[in-house]
Design a protein around this motif. Structure first.
Motif, PDB file in Angstrom:
ATOM      1  N   GLU A 192      43.603  48.440  32.608  1.00 37.19           N
ATOM      2  CA  GLU A 192      44.110  48.513  33.977  1.00 37.19           C
ATOM      3  C   GLU A 192      44.526  47.137  34.497  1.00 37.19           C
ATOM      4  N   LEU A 193      45.690  47.072  35.148  1.00 34.21           N
ATOM      5  CA  LEU A 193      46.155  45.849  35.789  1.00 34.21           C
ATOM      6  C   LEU A 193      45.493  45.757  37.169  1.00 34.21           C
ATOM      7  N   ILE A 194      44.854  44.628  37.453  1.00 31.56           N
ATOM      8  CA  ILE A 194      44.086  44.468  38.673  1.00 31.56           C
ATOM      9  C   ILE A 194      44.898  43.692  39.713  1.00 31.56           C
ATOM     10  N   LEU A 195      44.915  44.206  40.948  1.00 32.67           N
ATOM     11  CA  LEU A 195      45.632  43.552  42.040  1.00 32.67           C
ATOM     12  C   LEU A 195      44.643  43.183  43.142  1.00 32.67           C
ATOM     13  N   MET A 196      44.599  41.883  43.460  1.00 34.97           N
ATOM     14  CA  MET A 196      43.740  41.348  44.513  1.00 34.97           C
ATOM     15  C   MET A 196      44.655  40.813  45.603  1.00 34.97           C
ATOM     16  N   GLY A 218      47.406  51.210  45.829  1.00 27.42           N
ATOM     17  CA  GLY A 218      46.640  51.211  44.582  1.00 27.42           C
ATOM     18  C   GLY A 218      46.003  49.890  44.209  1.00 27.42           C
ATOM     19  N   CYS A 219      45.986  48.927  45.130  1.00 25.30           N
ATOM     20  CA  CYS A 219      45.309  47.653  44.863  1.00 25.30           C
ATOM     21  C   CYS A 219      43.799  47.879  44.896  1.00 25.30           C
ATOM     22  N   GLN A 220      43.083  47.141  44.073  1.00 23.70           N
ATOM     23  CA  GLN A 220      41.644  47.370  43.949  1.00 23.70           C
ATOM     24  C   GLN A 220      40.790  46.392  44.758  1.00 23.70           C
ATOM     25  N   PHE A 221      41.354  45.232  45.131  1.00 21.13           N
ATOM     26  CA  PHE A 221      40.574  44.201  45.804  1.00 21.13           C
ATOM     27  C   PHE A 221      41.271  43.728  47.073  1.00 21.13           C
ATOM     28  N   LEU A 222      40.432  43.385  48.058  1.00 20.22           N
ATOM     29  CA  LEU A 222      40.893  42.697  49.259  1.00 20.22           C
ATOM     30  C   LEU A 222      40.405  41.258  49.172  1.00 20.22           C
ATOM     31  N   ARG A 223      41.310  40.318  49.299  1.00 21.67           N
ATOM     32  CA  ARG A 223      40.937  38.912  49.258  1.00 21.67           C
ATOM     33  C   ARG A 223      41.108  38.285  50.639  1.00 21.67           C
ATOM     34  N   LEU A 279      37.625  35.479  27.801  1.00 20.18           N
ATOM     35  CA  LEU A 279      37.526  35.775  29.228  1.00 20.18           C
ATOM     36  C   LEU A 279      38.833  36.347  29.784  1.00 20.18           C
ATOM     37  N   PRO A 280      38.765  37.242  30.771  1.00 21.59           N
ATOM     38  CA  PRO A 280      39.983  37.759  31.410  1.00 21.59           C
ATOM     39  C   PRO A 280      40.680  36.676  32.223  1.00 21.59           C
ATOM     40  N   VAL A 281      41.994  36.805  32.348  1.00 23.71           N
ATOM     41  CA  VAL A 281      42.811  35.822  33.059  1.00 23.71           C
ATOM     42  C   VAL A 281      43.657  36.532  34.110  1.00 23.71           C
ATOM     43  N   VAL A 282      43.559  36.090  35.361  1.00 25.29           N
ATOM     44  CA  VAL A 282      44.451  36.568  36.409  1.00 25.29           C
ATOM     45  C   VAL A 282      45.326  35.402  36.862  1.00 25.29           C
ATOM     46  N   VAL A 283      46.402  35.724  37.562  1.00 30.01           N
ATOM     47  CA  VAL A 283      47.366  34.710  37.993  1.00 30.01           C
ATOM     48  C   VAL A 283      47.565  34.795  39.498  1.00 30.01           C
ATOM     49  N   ASP A 284      47.606  33.638  40.132  1.00 31.26           N
ATOM     50  CA  ASP A 284      47.877  33.527  41.563  1.00 31.26           C
ATOM     51  C   ASP A 284      49.286  32.958  41.726  1.00 31.26           C
ATOM     52  N   PRO A 285      50.305  33.829  41.838  1.00 33.66           N
ATOM     53  CA  PRO A 285      51.673  33.338  41.969  1.00 33.66           C
ATOM     54  C   PRO A 285      51.963  32.762  43.350  1.00 33.66           C
ATOM     55  N   ALA A 316      48.818  38.679  31.683  1.00 30.65           N
ATOM     56  CA  ALA A 316      47.780  38.531  32.703  1.00 30.65           C
ATOM     57  C   ALA A 316      47.028  39.847  32.906  1.00 30.65           C
ATOM     58  N   ASP A 317      45.738  39.742  33.146  1.00 32.34           N
ATOM     59  CA  ASP A 317      44.913  40.922  33.394  1.00 32.34           C
ATOM     60  C   ASP A 317      44.960  41.360  34.848  1.00 32.34           C
ATOM     61  N   GLY A 318      45.485  40.500  35.723  1.00 29.66           N
ATOM     62  CA  GLY A 318      45.555  40.837  37.129  1.00 29.66           C
ATOM     63  C   GLY A 318      46.312  39.785  37.910  1.00 29.66           C
ATOM     64  N   LEU A 319      46.526  40.064  39.192  1.00 30.46           N
ATOM     65  CA  LEU A 319      47.252  39.155  40.076  1.00 30.46           C
ATOM     66  C   LEU A 319      46.458  38.962  41.367  1.00 30.46           C
ATOM     67  N   LEU A 320      46.474  37.743  41.868  1.00 20.15           N
ATOM     68  CA  LEU A 320      45.849  37.393  43.145  1.00 20.15           C
ATOM     69  C   LEU A 320      46.976  36.985  44.083  1.00 20.15           C
ATOM     70  N   ILE A 321      47.317  37.859  45.042  1.00 21.45           N
ATOM     71  CA  ILE A 321      48.531  37.679  45.838  1.00 21.45           C
ATOM     72  C   ILE A 321      48.189  37.621  47.322  1.00 21.45           C
ATOM     73  N   GLU A 322      48.775  36.640  48.002  1.00 24.82           N
ATOM     74  CA  GLU A 322      48.555  36.532  49.441  1.00 24.82           C
ATOM     75  C   GLU A 322      49.494  37.475  50.186  1.00 24.82           C
ATOM     76  N   VAL A 323      48.882  38.287  51.067  1.00 20.20           N
ATOM     77  CA  VAL A 323      49.610  39.304  51.825  1.00 20.20           C
ATOM     78  C   VAL A 323      49.145  39.235  53.276  1.00 20.20           C
TER      79      VAL A 323
END
Length: 337
Positions: free
Chosen positions: A94-98, A121-126, A264-270, A292-299
């Motif tokens: 699963e692709l993880i979206l934070m 469908g995002c799984q995390f709130l940052r 280790l898993p790797v996520v990216v903060d674009p 990438a296993d996931g993305l950390l995106i500012e919204v």
């Protein structure tokens, strides 16, 4: 070389192994976590004693590691680490979206963002409750009140939450409110903080230092794991180079390089990688394509009025469009969203 003790091994068993190693002339480095005890072996001729150690019933395995980082290395664990957080697995198919605002500003913004995150469908709130800023006059975050808001929205909306911890004295407070503790780029080599988050059980997202090599980044992860916490997620967020067209230079080549060296898993903060919202969708898709296993995106619902990092934040329409595009790309690279 690393000696991994079995789950049922006793303190006496550990002492016996250490005594044997010292008797053979080796130095030892003991790492005793809640779920795993590891003994690092220091000295030459390690291969000569490997079979003797493996014959012990209370030793799970003996691993030869050539890298300066041991527990992080694929020599220690060849298979990918998959970290369970609630109903989500980071490092699996699963692709993880934070997603969420750079800083926690107020409850309404968090609730509105959480609604859109959930429906897409995002799984995390940052969101940052504590904000390390270059200027002492910039907004520094709401502190404990921000953590309480994150926890409240988490319970109401069913999303996992992630927030930054800046100091070892904050670890206990932050971990009681969030699902993942974030170590920011400025604290990647704050070794006392790394040790502190390594001694608690919540997963840790470790951002790459803005001027750090990949080896330095992995060694920082080693500090956390050496204290017993093996739930570490790496985050590439751009590095400082001579280029000024973007906020940082997003090093997507780090994804395959790290995955070749570490389990280790790797996520990216674009968002921090480029600093401009116009470029975030393209770099998000490129990161997924690179593995990438996931993305950390500012919204943010209204980036123009955000108290922190508005220019690099997507609005809700931008997030919906990006998630739709990611759902088309993910299956091509063996992911699902």
């Amino acid at each position: 070389m690393i000696v991994v003790m079995g789950r049922e091994s006793t303190d006496n068993n550990v002492d016996e192994v250490i005594d044997k190693l010292k008797g053979w002339g080796f130095g030892v480095n003991l790492s005793k976590g809640d779920h795993k005890t590891v003994i690092g072996v220091i000295g030459d001729r390690k291969e000569e004693v490997k079979s003797s150690l493996e014959a012990l019933s209370y030793v799970e395995k003996v691993v030869s590691v050539s890298q300066p980082f041991k527990l992080v290395s694929r020599d220690f664990q060849p298979e990918d680490s998959v970290i369970d957080i609630g109903h989500t697995k980071i490092g699996g198919e699963e692709l993880i979206l934070m997603v969420g605002p750079c800083a926690v500003e107020n409850e309404n913004i968090l609730i509105d963002t959480a609604k859109v995150a959930k429906e897409t469908g995002c799984q995390f709130l940052r969101g940052g409750a504590y904000k390390p800023r270059s200027s002492p006059y910039s907004f520094q975050g709401l502190g404990e009140e921000g953590l309480k808001l994150l926890k409240k929205v988490k319970e109401e909306k069913g999303l996992s939450v992630i927030s930054e911890v800046m100091d070892k004295e904050q670890v206990e407070l932050v971990k009681d409110h969030v699902d993942v503790l974030q170590i920011g780029t400025r604290n990647m080599q704050n070794f006392n903080l790394l040790k502190a988050v390594g001694k608690q059980e919540k997963p840790v997202l470790l951002k790459r230092g803005m001027s750090s090599t990949i080896e330095e980044w992995l060694m920082a992860a080693e500090y956390i794991m050496a204290e017993g916490n093996f739930k570490v997620i790496l985050c590439e967020r751009g590095i400082r180079t001579f280029e000024t067209a973007t906020r940082n230079t997003l090093d997507l080549s780090a994804i395959p390089v790290v995955k070749s060296k570490s389990h280790l898993p790797v996520v990216v903060d674009p968002s921090h990688g480029v600093g401009k919202s116009d470029f975030v969708p393209q770099m998000s898709k490129a990161a997924v394509a690179a593995g990438a296993d996931g993305l950390l995106i500012e919204v943010h619902p209204n980036p123009e009025s955000a108290v922190s990092d508005g220019p690099q934040s997507l609005d809700f329409g931008g997030l919906r469009k990006l998630v739709k595009e990611l759902k088309e790309i993910a299956p091509v690279v063996g992911r699902k969203l």
